[in-house]
Write a protein that holds these residues in place. Structure first.
Motif, mmCIF file in Angstrom:
data_model
loop_
_atom_site.group_PDB
_atom_site.id
_atom_site.type_symbol
_atom_site.label_atom_id
_atom_site.label_comp_id
_atom_site.label_asym_id
_atom_site.label_seq_id
_atom_site.Cartn_x
_atom_site.Cartn_y
_atom_site.Cartn_z
ATOM 1 N N UNK A 117 -17.638 64.517 -15.647
ATOM 2 C CA UNK A 117 -16.264 64.076 -15.890
ATOM 3 C C UNK A 117 -15.527 65.013 -16.834
ATOM 4 N N UNK A 118 -16.198 65.439 -17.896
ATOM 5 C CA UNK A 118 -15.549 66.313 -18.872
ATOM 6 C C UNK A 118 -15.220 67.680 -18.265
ATOM 7 N N UNK A 119 -16.093 68.146 -17.379
ATOM 8 C CA UNK A 119 -15.835 69.427 -16.706
ATOM 9 C C UNK A 119 -14.590 69.321 -15.827
ATOM 10 N N UNK A 120 -14.440 68.195 -15.139
ATOM 11 C CA UNK A 120 -13.255 67.976 -14.313
ATOM 12 C C UNK A 120 -12.006 67.929 -15.186
ATOM 13 N N UNK A 121 -12.094 67.210 -16.289
ATOM 14 C CA UNK A 121 -10.959 67.105 -17.202
ATOM 15 C C UNK A 121 -10.549 68.482 -17.727
ATOM 16 N N UNK A 122 -11.539 69.278 -18.142
ATOM 17 C CA UNK A 122 -11.262 70.619 -18.659
ATOM 18 C C UNK A 122 -10.612 71.495 -17.600
ATOM 19 N N UNK A 123 -11.120 71.401 -16.368
ATOM 20 C CA UNK A 123 -10.609 72.219 -15.268
ATOM 21 C C UNK A 123 -9.158 71.851 -14.945
ATOM 22 N N UNK A 124 -8.875 70.555 -14.906
ATOM 23 C CA UNK A 124 -7.518 70.097 -14.611
ATOM 24 C C UNK A 124 -6.541 70.568 -15.680
ATOM 25 N N UNK A 125 -6.917 70.405 -16.938
ATOM 26 C CA UNK A 125 -6.041 70.821 -18.040
ATOM 27 C C UNK A 125 -5.814 72.333 -18.038
ATOM 28 N N UNK A 126 -6.876 73.084 -17.676
ATOM 29 C CA UNK A 126 -6.744 74.546 -17.620
ATOM 30 C C UNK A 126 -5.721 74.949 -16.569
ATOM 31 N N UNK A 127 -5.841 74.373 -15.374
ATOM 32 C CA UNK A 127 -4.922 74.741 -14.301
ATOM 33 C C UNK A 127 -3.499 74.285 -14.602
ATOM 34 N N UNK A 128 -3.359 73.138 -15.284
ATOM 35 C CA UNK A 128 -2.027 72.669 -15.650
ATOM 36 C C UNK A 128 -1.332 73.675 -16.565
ATOM 37 N N UNK A 129 -2.093 74.234 -17.509
ATOM 38 C CA UNK A 129 -1.506 75.116 -18.512
ATOM 39 C C UNK A 129 -1.392 76.561 -18.051
ATOM 40 N N UNK A 130 -2.396 77.029 -17.304
ATOM 41 C CA UNK A 130 -2.451 78.454 -17.009
ATOM 42 C C UNK A 130 -2.403 78.789 -15.516
ATOM 43 N N UNK A 131 -2.249 77.787 -14.676
ATOM 44 C CA UNK A 131 -2.218 78.043 -13.234
ATOM 45 C C UNK A 131 -1.107 78.978 -12.814
ATOM 46 N N UNK A 132 0.033 78.929 -13.544
ATOM 47 C CA UNK A 132 1.171 79.776 -13.188
ATOM 48 C C UNK A 132 0.909 81.254 -13.475
#
Length: 398
Positions: A117-132
């Protein structure tokens, strides 16, 4: 629509097709200022996104990679010109080839159960911030799509339109007969994987009662192998899921659809095989099949709606047969993936080779599919049609 790659306060995380277990785990995570919004399926989500234009920061879909809510869903969003947002899949089965296929289709990452779960949370937050900051990377990995040759597409359009026009009285008679004999829709569809792993709705006439799965349970006592029948009754007979999905405790990914009714396609195909002579379950004059349905199957008229698939471009008259989702997800290695670089068709090379030669192994079928993919041409298609006119509307389980 504006580019949503930049993180937006108050944006939602769309969760598609989530089971209760996954929903509980997601609710316990912290996605900063994003709010989790749940949708029953991908169709509901697309409809509401088009109407409400809400700000989506991320999509999490609980589905197998090859299921309708998997890479096909990601592709549909791109085709509809929705803003590109991070797309995650939570599934039971994955491998290196499926992962590559998913990445090329626009999926950001895959998490297989049991997932961290924590890995998913980290991945989602990463893409939200740096996906662009990663523009174009997915597009660069996308493989070249198969494009139907113009002459082949013209032939398919002319052939299918003339056939639909000439057979329209047959369609009307079958429709009326099915409606008069039993309640339920005249047509149904299941999802199939065709050219380039594209998933589409595969149409057929209904040949069984809508509660065929329940009737199967009621008829177990007529099975000559009562021991096997009792095992089934004590196992997953009362489960709304197919055996594979029941083990994983998730929703069935392989459904057949007809209006508001659904069936498990794995169970449906299994019952078709049992009807044809399996030693473990055999019924004389199976009452689950309607009288009209029996005629449709024996004459292969139940396959005629596939002409509509040809007309709208999902299939061709000649090509490799489109596969059910659970079969296609197993064929992602280089050895077998070649078959998906050819058009999906009603009839093809292996049907011609099959006729009059008895059983054909799965390996032989796949090799013939690969052969067709490497050597097909309009001229060879015409030759195949001339050789196998009786097989043009063959049943899938031939």
């Amino acid at each position: 629509m504006s580019n949503p790659q930049q993180e937006t306060p108050g944006a939602i995380i769309a969760v598609i097709n989530a089971s209760e277990a996954v929903s509980t785990r997601l609710d316990s995570l912290d996605f900063d200022d994003s709010v989790l919004v749940y949708f029953k399926n991908e169709t509901e989500f697309i409809s509401k996104w088009e109407k409400q234009l809400f700000d989506v920061s991320c999509i999490i879909s609980e589905a197998e990679v090859m299921a309708p809510a998997g890479i096909s869903f990601a592709t549909i969003l791109q085709q509809k010109k929705f803003p590109r947002v991070p797309f995650f899949i939570i599934c039971d089965h994955s491998n290196e080839n499926l992962a590559v296929l998913a990445l090329r289709s626009g999926v950001s990452d895959i998490f297989t159960r049991p997932f961290d779960s924590e890995a998913l949370q980290t991945r989602v937050l990463f893409f939200k911030k740096y996906g662009h900051l990663l523009p174009g990377k997915v597009n660069e990995l996308r493989s070249e799509k198969y494009k139907t040759p113009t002459v082949k597409r013209i032939f398919d359009l002319v052939f299918s339109s003339l056939a639909l026009l000439c057979l329209s009285p047959v369609f009307l008679i079958v429709y009326i007969a099915l409606k008069l004999e039993s309640k339920g829709p005249a047509f149904y569809y299941s999802y199939r994987v065709g050219t380039g792993y594209n998933v589409f709705k595969f149409y057929k006439f209904r040949s069984m009662y809508v509660n065929a799965d329940k009737r199967l349970k009621d008829l177990q006592h007529l099975n000559q192998y009562n021991a096997a029948a009792k095992t089934t009754e004590s196992g997953t007979a009362n489960s709304p899921l197919c055996a594979d999905c029941a083990k994983a405790g998730t929703k069935c990914q392989f459904l057949i659809y007809a209006d508001n009714n659904t069936w498990c396609e794995k169970q449906y195909i299994s019952s078709r095989k049992k009807e044809s002579g399996s030693a473990f379950f055999k019924l004389k004059d199976d009452p689950r099949i309607t009288k009209v349905g029996k005629i449709l199957r024996n004459t292969s008229i139940d396959e005629l709606p596939q002409l509509w698939n040809v007309f709208i471009g999902d299939m061709s008259i000649v090509g490799n047969r489109p596969l059910p989702l659970y079969e296609a997800e197993k064929l992602t290695t280089d050895k077998y993936a070649l078959r998906f670089l050819a058009p999906a068709g009603i009839t093809g090379l292996w049907q011609v080779e099959k006729r009059g030669k008895g059983e054909m192994s799965e390996e032989e079928r796949l090799m013939l599919d690969n052969t067709y993919a490497q050597n097909h041409s309009f001229t060879s298609d015409i030759k195949l049609i001339l050789k196998t006119i009786p097989a043009l509307f063959q049943k899938e389980n031939v």
